[in-house]
Write an enzyme that holds these catalytic residues in place. Structure first.
Site, PDB file in Angstrom:
ATOM      1  N   SER A 140      17.464  21.483  27.602  1.00  0.00           N
ATOM      2  CA  SER A 140      17.989  20.698  27.500  1.00  0.00           C
ATOM      3  C   SER A 140      17.800  18.893  26.731  1.00  0.00           C
ATOM      4  O   SER A 140      16.379  18.678  27.565  1.00  0.00           O
ATOM      5  CB  SER A 140      17.982  20.507  28.924  1.00  0.00           C
ATOM      6  OG  SER A 140      19.005  19.577  29.696  1.00  0.00           O
TER       7      SER A 140
ATOM      8  N   ILE B 273      15.671   8.446  26.742  1.00  0.00           N
ATOM      9  CA  ILE B 273      16.763   8.821  26.527  1.00  0.00           C
ATOM     10  C   ILE B 273      17.919   8.649  27.898  1.00  0.00           C
ATOM     11  O   ILE B 273      18.382   7.038  27.916  1.00  0.00           O
ATOM     12  CB  ILE B 273      17.668  10.394  26.448  1.00  0.00           C
ATOM     13  CG1 ILE B 273      16.812  10.671  25.002  1.00  0.00           C
ATOM     14  CG2 ILE B 273      19.074  10.253  25.843  1.00  0.00           C
ATOM     15  CD1 ILE B 273      16.480   9.545  23.974  1.00  0.00           C
TER      16      ILE B 273
ATOM     17  N   ASN C 133      22.800  22.018  32.764  1.00  0.00           N
ATOM     18  CA  ASN C 133      21.523  21.265  33.801  1.00  0.00           C
ATOM     19  C   ASN C 133      22.203  19.838  34.446  1.00  0.00           C
ATOM     20  O   ASN C 133      22.832  19.025  33.843  1.00  0.00           O
ATOM     21  CB  ASN C 133      20.495  20.446  32.444  1.00  0.00           C
ATOM     22  CG  ASN C 133      19.119  19.519  32.205  1.00  0.00           C
ATOM     23  OD1 ASN C 133      19.371  18.252  33.391  1.00  0.00           O
ATOM     24  ND2 ASN C 133      17.902  20.326  32.605  1.00  0.00           N
TER      25      ASN C 133
ATOM     26  N   CYS D 135      14.051  13.294  37.838  1.00  0.00           N
ATOM     27  CA  CYS D 135      14.480  12.258  37.888  1.00  0.00           C
ATOM     28  C   CYS D 135      14.002  11.190  39.535  1.00  0.00           C
ATOM     29  O   CYS D 135      14.013  12.265  39.905  1.00  0.00           O
ATOM     30  CB  CYS D 135      15.675  11.946  38.328  1.00  0.00           C
ATOM     31  SG  CYS D 135      17.098  10.910  37.820  1.00  0.00           S
TER      32      CYS D 135
ATOM     33  N   LYS E 259      13.942  23.104  37.453  1.00  0.00           N
ATOM     34  CA  LYS E 259      12.790  23.353  36.293  1.00  0.00           C
ATOM     35  C   LYS E 259      11.933  22.170  37.107  1.00  0.00           C
ATOM     36  O   LYS E 259      12.354  21.181  37.545  1.00  0.00           O
ATOM     37  CB  LYS E 259      13.854  22.181  35.280  1.00  0.00           C
ATOM     38  CG  LYS E 259      13.118  21.760  34.346  1.00  0.00           C
ATOM     39  CD  LYS E 259      14.666  21.528  32.659  1.00  0.00           C
ATOM     40  CE  LYS E 259      13.243  20.417  31.923  1.00  0.00           C
ATOM     41  NZ  LYS E 259      13.553  20.907  31.042  1.00  0.00           N
TER      42      LYS E 259
ATOM     43  N   GLY F 174       6.522  18.392  22.966  1.00  0.00           N
ATOM     44  CA  GLY F 174       5.747  18.405  21.459  1.00  0.00           C
ATOM     45  C   GLY F 174       4.924  19.171  21.811  1.00  0.00           C
ATOM     46  O   GLY F 174       3.944  18.916  22.556  1.00  0.00           O
TER      47      GLY F 174
HETATM   48  C1  LIG Z   1      15.394  14.106  23.550  1.00  0.00           C
HETATM   49  C2  LIG Z   1      14.786  14.785  25.378  1.00  0.00           C
HETATM   50  C3  LIG Z   1      15.667  14.460  26.087  1.00  0.00           C
HETATM   51  C4  LIG Z   1      15.478  15.515  26.823  1.00  0.00           C
HETATM   52  N1  LIG Z   1      16.530  15.805  28.009  1.00  0.00           N
HETATM   53  C5  LIG Z   1      16.752  16.502  28.870  1.00  0.00           C
HETATM   54  C6  LIG Z   1      17.781  16.635  29.958  1.00  0.00           C
HETATM   55  O1  LIG Z   1      18.735  15.548  30.327  1.00  0.00           O
HETATM   56  N2  LIG Z   1      16.989  17.166  31.184  1.00  0.00           N
HETATM   57  C7  LIG Z   1      16.126  18.040  31.415  1.00  0.00           C
HETATM   58  O2  LIG Z   1      15.718  18.842  31.919  1.00  0.00           O
HETATM   59  N3  LIG Z   1      15.224  17.460  29.557  1.00  0.00           N
HETATM   60  C8  LIG Z   1      15.107  16.855  29.293  1.00  0.00           C
HETATM   61  N4  LIG Z   1      14.081  16.978  29.099  1.00  0.00           N
HETATM   62  C9  LIG Z   1      13.085  17.134  28.593  1.00  0.00           C
HETATM   63  C10 LIG Z   1      13.389  18.974  27.854  1.00  0.00           C
HETATM   64  O3  LIG Z   1      14.433  20.005  28.632  1.00  0.00           O
HETATM   65  C11 LIG Z   1      11.906  19.791  27.506  1.00  0.00           C
HETATM   66  O4  LIG Z   1      11.618  20.155  29.197  1.00  0.00           O
HETATM   67  C12 LIG Z   1      10.335  19.140  26.795  1.00  0.00           C
HETATM   68  O5  LIG Z   1      10.678  18.282  26.110  1.00  0.00           O
HETATM   69  C13 LIG Z   1       9.333  19.517  26.833  1.00  0.00           C
HETATM   70  O6  LIG Z   1       9.890  21.205  25.733  1.00  0.00           O
HETATM   71  P1  LIG Z   1       9.050  20.512  24.335  1.00  0.00           P
HETATM   72  O7  LIG Z   1       7.992  20.192  24.178  1.00  0.00           O
HETATM   73  O8  LIG Z   1       9.435  22.344  23.540  1.00  0.00           O
HETATM   74  O9  LIG Z   1      10.379  19.437  24.280  1.00  0.00           O
HETATM   75  C14 LIG Z   1      14.300  16.036  27.194  1.00  0.00           C
HETATM   76  C15 LIG Z   1      13.781  16.198  25.952  1.00  0.00           C
HETATM   77  C16 LIG Z   1      13.344  15.728  24.826  1.00  0.00           C
HETATM   78  C17 LIG Z   1      12.575  15.400  23.772  1.00  0.00           C
END
Ligand SMILES: Cc1cc2nc3c(=O)[nH]c(=O)nc-3n(C[C@H](O)[C@H](O)[C@H](O)COP(=O)(O)O)c2cc1C
Ligand SMILES: Cc1cc2nc3c(=O)[nH]c(=O)nc-3n(C[C@H](O)[C@H](O)[C@H](O)COP(=O)(O)OP(=O)(O)OC[C@H]3O[C@@H](n4cnc5c(N)ncnc54)[C@H](O)[C@@H]3O)c2cc1C
Ligand SMILES: Cc1cc2nc3c(=O)[nH]c(=O)nc-3n(C[C@H](O)[C@H](O)[C@H](O)COP(=O)(O)OP(=O)(O)OC[C@H]3O[C@@H](n4cnc5c(N)ncnc54)[C@H](O)[C@@H]3O)c2cc1C
Ligand SMILES: Cc1cc2nc3c(=O)[nH]c(=O)nc-3n(C[C@H](O)[C@H](O)[C@H](O)COP(=O)(O)O)c2cc1C
Ligand code: FES
Ligand code: FES
Lengths: 305, 253, 305, 253
Positions: free
Chosen positions: A23, A73, A101, A132, A167, A219
């Protein structure tokens, strides 16, 4: 060529492969379509939706950290009404499973969102983001309190007939207690992890970098923490887990799968390479063929007794 | 995608000219588009790509040309790339400038905002009457561009903060000193500059376009990192932009 | 050359510069001496001491992660008796302030260690590591429970007449609650952060990488989380903070200082470059000169209102 | 410290020979010492240094010589280093082999354990009767070393797992087939090999030394990552080692 089976089943969710785009990092899929056929994904998760439209936080909203990124964001989204009005059509056209989501500031918010989405069987599942801040409850984050997270889970389950994913936030002392509460609340699937809370300072300007001061760290930097949490949770719950946090390659994905995840999601990886998820799917397939493993299912929870 | 670097040369203080060989795509780019450069080849640090605007296209040699300034880690690493090696670039990305048929066109480039101006100029200078205004801290920062524009037969109005050449002041100062004219304005540069241009333009009923800069995550519209405010709500600089009509952008106070 | 003042004061601890080498990453100083004059450091922290000698965890004890490292040394140390017997002499010979890091499995352990170290004024301070699992209390980690951390702090203060630093674990939901408990317990200084709990899996061997399964994540990867925590804690406590977690350069150190740290420690950086701390001291000095700042004190907590 | 790379050449399947120019320190190294290589030049990924043993010293050209195999990310990056560039190396580190005066000396190198054997051999082959045993998966893995040792006029007993050349089996198999002799044993290689050597040596009252490998953090003795078990407790491979007397090492079951 040998045919290997990448299919996985999480509760009632059947995916042709375990790769989900996370998401907030894949829009509604439309933009990614320019880079690869998104139908090849296991599933796609849309950006978090709230009750009211939100313009999100001030910029800068993103900053790079060593092998990681901080984002704030701030859940910019059109709100549930406009989402249903405008985005449903886009999503309807996809064959692939789409996960919605949702985020709320109160239990009522979550109940309302679940209810509003209940009539749309075109969604494969609801993912409940509990990271949140809970304004009503005094600024505490839902996902860091096991009673609250239990209540959120229950209320969503009561109002939504389909598959419910909760989540988890990693910013907690004991992730297993939270996961247990989510399972007791009736969730079908757990996804984890959301971002770690972090910040950055610009020493030249003597000011915080992000418009919102704090941001969520994602990341490769967070992979060791995410993996540890998935491994811990996999030992205490019986519901399936979607693992994520720093997955960039098929090797990373396999670490999560062996640690107990039945599927994985990529977030940050897509920001660097739009087709990151697709590459991982191909690499996973190659890996199974190479190792003579018939089905990815054989590897799920390999390290869990 | 990987592209071969055929030139990566310092052409001014901290300024570099980068040319990559793009035999299949070289003509798929429009003025105002940008590209997203991956700079770590072996690990995940630095993690994010870096955006650079198209500065020119060499049609004979099938090359994209970029003009960049070394300001931090990413651009330093880019400056170290050797000719003959390959670099991972995503693009062209974003929208592009509208190629107007207007009669009197004004191009204003401040700081690194001079980079995208050149390719735009090349596409319109034959059809319009163009006035080019560029500004920099010091003379040697834009000598390269000054010469290149002059070769087109276009006169360049230039200003330097330190007065080392041309008008002493900002690009705005010199534009104002010449009467702030133009039927259509194209402008790239720091936010305060764009803000003032918008003020002047609104007063005088001038129209035009801005190319904006914002910190980017993906560059392809999926992460919502790069939004700017417009009269019709948030817009993504990487997707609906980087070019926006002058009148729609809402700047913070 | 302009003379700038790098000196900082934390409670009764006066340091000629804010650079401390972190516990477990600088031995007892002897090995570093081969690379630079350790007397140039602000202070040095010795490896964690426990009541009984410990051989630590099985190898592999270390593994690299993106911009980070996981370690599971497991507090290998000679035990308090041998430490006093053998190491005191080495430390006595140093002019520089030496901080002794202690770890216990029970309140009694901490009381005993404090008592044993009380007669040695040659130590500049005691640093209490509360990240160790509390066996008696049911496997919970002292540092993740505010009542326990309060008790540990009190008992050490009651048994040790000198300066007491309590070192916080970052694996908690609310770091400010823990920090407040430490302050109430009477600590003179807070140091933070210890490592984040993580793990790694070797997918080829289908086994965990570390001998001890879990390890502590340190290095640049964790800097955003560490910085955020220092910033949060600086707003709620009045006692000084030693900031650490991923500091590799003077710019990193300045981020922590502006976020509210009165001194900083480097751990992982020393493992990569033995003289990392020294380089940071030099760079800090150059930075102050360059910016025309007379004293580093002017920058402490710059971002805290 | 930064050292200039004067040679970095593939000399076998996955095997590379690296020579660095060390005008001031080239003669400060002893057989068994190792060096710690930093491989990321721009970021913090990969973070840790990588240990490599001294393989040879070129006294005329003032160079340290390393023999390494590409096994993972770090060594892949090292293999990409171009001649003429610089690499950050810490060392020499650790202790060294005891240069015995014994009459019959046996050197056993298995896998990458062949790297440190050569420099040791060079220091002792004139004063002792040496028996060299090396083993590898396949012939072309040690042809380089075989030739180099032969140039010293020393006979090499070699084994290959695939039987592509020499004895078919492990280095241990060939050593055993020749009677497992030697007054003093020097050995480097995988743990199971060392363990068996220890067993045989104990039975026959042979003495000698092992060079051990363990994952390292610092390489300088401060982090306690690299311990091995000995009869007198934990020892740091990077500091008290990497060379340990054959009889003191305690292997896990
Ligand atoms: C730019 C950005 C926006 C995100 N927006 C949401 C969101 O709207 N809802 C949510 O549950 N997680 C959000 N996340 C979290 C990601 O879904 C994910 O859980 C988190 O980035 C860890 O995974 P990764 O290391 O592969 O990015 C966001 C992450 C990033 C980087
Ligand atoms: C659409 C667009 C087009 C651009 N075109 C050019 C060009 O043609 N030539 C040129 O020299 N520069 C251009 N820039 C600015 C250029 O992207 C930055 O100078 C560069 O990203 C700095 O990276 P760094 O790692 O060297 O600096 P650092 O300051 O270390 O970067 C840290 C982070 O901030 C981001 N960042 C820093 N400055 C900017 C900026 N001005 N805009 C957006 N992100 C920034 C970086 O991308 C990186 O993520 C453009 C920016 C945008 C958004
Ligand atoms: C004292 C000593 C001397 C050595 N001398 C040589 C030599 O002369 N030639 C040679 O080819 N190899 C030698 N090795 C092994 C060499 O250090 C590893 O092959 C190398 O570190 C692998 O790094 P990588 O990133 O390519 O592999 P990866 O598997 O990606 O490495 C991951 C991590 O594990 C560590 N690691 C992996 N294998 C080993 C190993 N065998 N020993 C210690 N750490 C390891 C790495 O250093 C790194 O931290 C020596 C090891 C030690 C301890
Ligand atoms: C190898 C290693 C050993 C450590 N041992 C200890 C210890 O004994 N006691 C302690 O309080 N912290 C210990 N730490 C934690 C560090 O002191 C420090 O808090 C942490 O590594 C974060 O800082 P860094 O990112 O600069 O390394 C250790 C860290 C490492 C990497
Ligand atoms: S940078 Fe991701 S949406 Fe623009
Ligand atoms: S690697 Fe740090 S003590 Fe040996």
């Amino acid at each position: 060529m040998t045919k290997v089976d990448l299919g996985v089943t999480l509760s009632s969710l059947k995916l042709k492969n375990p790769l989900i785009t996370a998401s907030g990092t894949c829009g509604n899929g439309k933009e990614l379509q320019d880079y690869f056929d998104i139908e090849r994904l296991g599933a796609l998760t849309v950006k978090g939706i709230t009750v009211k439209p939100s313009r999100g936080n001030p910029t800068p909203r993103i900053t790079e950290t060593p092998a990681g990124l901080l984002n704030s964001i701030g859940l910019e989204n059109p709100g549930i009404d406009k989402f249903i009005e405008e985005k449903l059509e886009i999503i309807d056209a996809y064959q692939l499973p789409v996960i919605v989501n949702i985020s709320g500031h109160s239990l009522d918010d979550f109940a309302y969102l679940a209810e509003r989405l209940a009539p749309y069987p075109q969604f494969a599942a609801l993912e409940v983001n509990v990271s949140c801040p809970n304004i009503a409850g005094g600024g505490m984050v839902f996902g860091t309190n096991k009673e609250l997270v239990y209540k959120v889970t229950r209320i969503v389950k009561e109002n939504y007939p389909g598959t419910v994913i909760v989540k988890l936030s990693p910013n907690v002392t004991d992730i297993t207690a939270i996961a247990r509460a989510v399972e007791e609340g009736g969730a079908d699937i757990i996804s984890m992890i959301n971002t770690l809370l972090g910040m950055a300072i610009d020493i030249d300007k003597q000011a915080v970098v992000l418009g919102n001061t704090f941001g969520g760290l994602s990341g490769p930097a967070i992979k060791p923490v995410a993996l540890r949490m998935v491994y811990q949770v996999a030992q205490v719950v019986d519901i399936p887990i979607i693992g994520m946090g720093g997955i960039m390659t098929a090797r990373d994905a396999l670490e999560f799968i062996m640690a107990g995840a039945s599927a994985v999601a990529v977030g940050t990886a897509t920001l660097i390479n739009p087709d990151a998820a697709l590459k991982i799917i191909d690499e996973l397939e190659a890996y199974l063929i190479d190792k003579g493993i018939d089905s990815i299912k054989e590897l799920i929870g390999k390290l869990i007794k | 995608m990987l592209y071969k670097i055929v030139r990566n040369e310092q052409i001014g203080p901290d300024y570099f000219l980068l040319e990559v060989f793009a035999p299949h795509n070289y003509n798929r780019v429009r003025p105002g588009n940008f590209f997203h450069f991956k700079l770590s080849s072996q690990g995940f640090d630095p993690l994010l790509r870096r955006p650079l605007s198209i500065h020119d296209v060499n049609y004979q040699k099938k090359r994209w040309v970029f003009l960049y300034r070394v300001v931090g880690r990413g651009t330093s690493i880019l400056a170290d790339f050797k000719e003959g090696t390959e670099v991972d670039i995503l693009g062209p990305l974003g929208n592009s400038f509208t190629l107007t048929q207007n009669k009197e066109v004004t191009l204003l480039g401040g700081g690194m905002g001079i980079a995208p101006i050149y390719y735009l100029l090349k596409q319109i200078y034959k059809d319009c009457r163009v006035n080019v205004f560029i500004g920099a801290k010091s003379k040697n920062e834009f000598m390269y561009l000054y010469n290149k524009i002059s070769e087109l037969g276009v006169a360049v109005n230039y200003a330097t903060i330190d007065g080392s050449s041309g008008f002493k002041g900002t690009v705005l100062d010199i534009w104002k000193s010449k009467g702030s004219r133009g039927d259509y304005l194209y402008s790239c540069g720091p936010e305060p500059m764009l803000k003032e241009i918008q003020k002047i333009a609104t007063k005088r009923n001038m129209i035009g376009e801005f190319s904006l800069e914002e910190r980017m995550g993906c560059g392809i519209g999926v992460c919502l990192s790069c939004v700017c405010q417009t009269k019709s709500g948030n817009k993504r600089v990487c997707k609906e932009g980087p070019v926006f009509s002058l009148e729609e952008v809402v700047f913070n106070d």
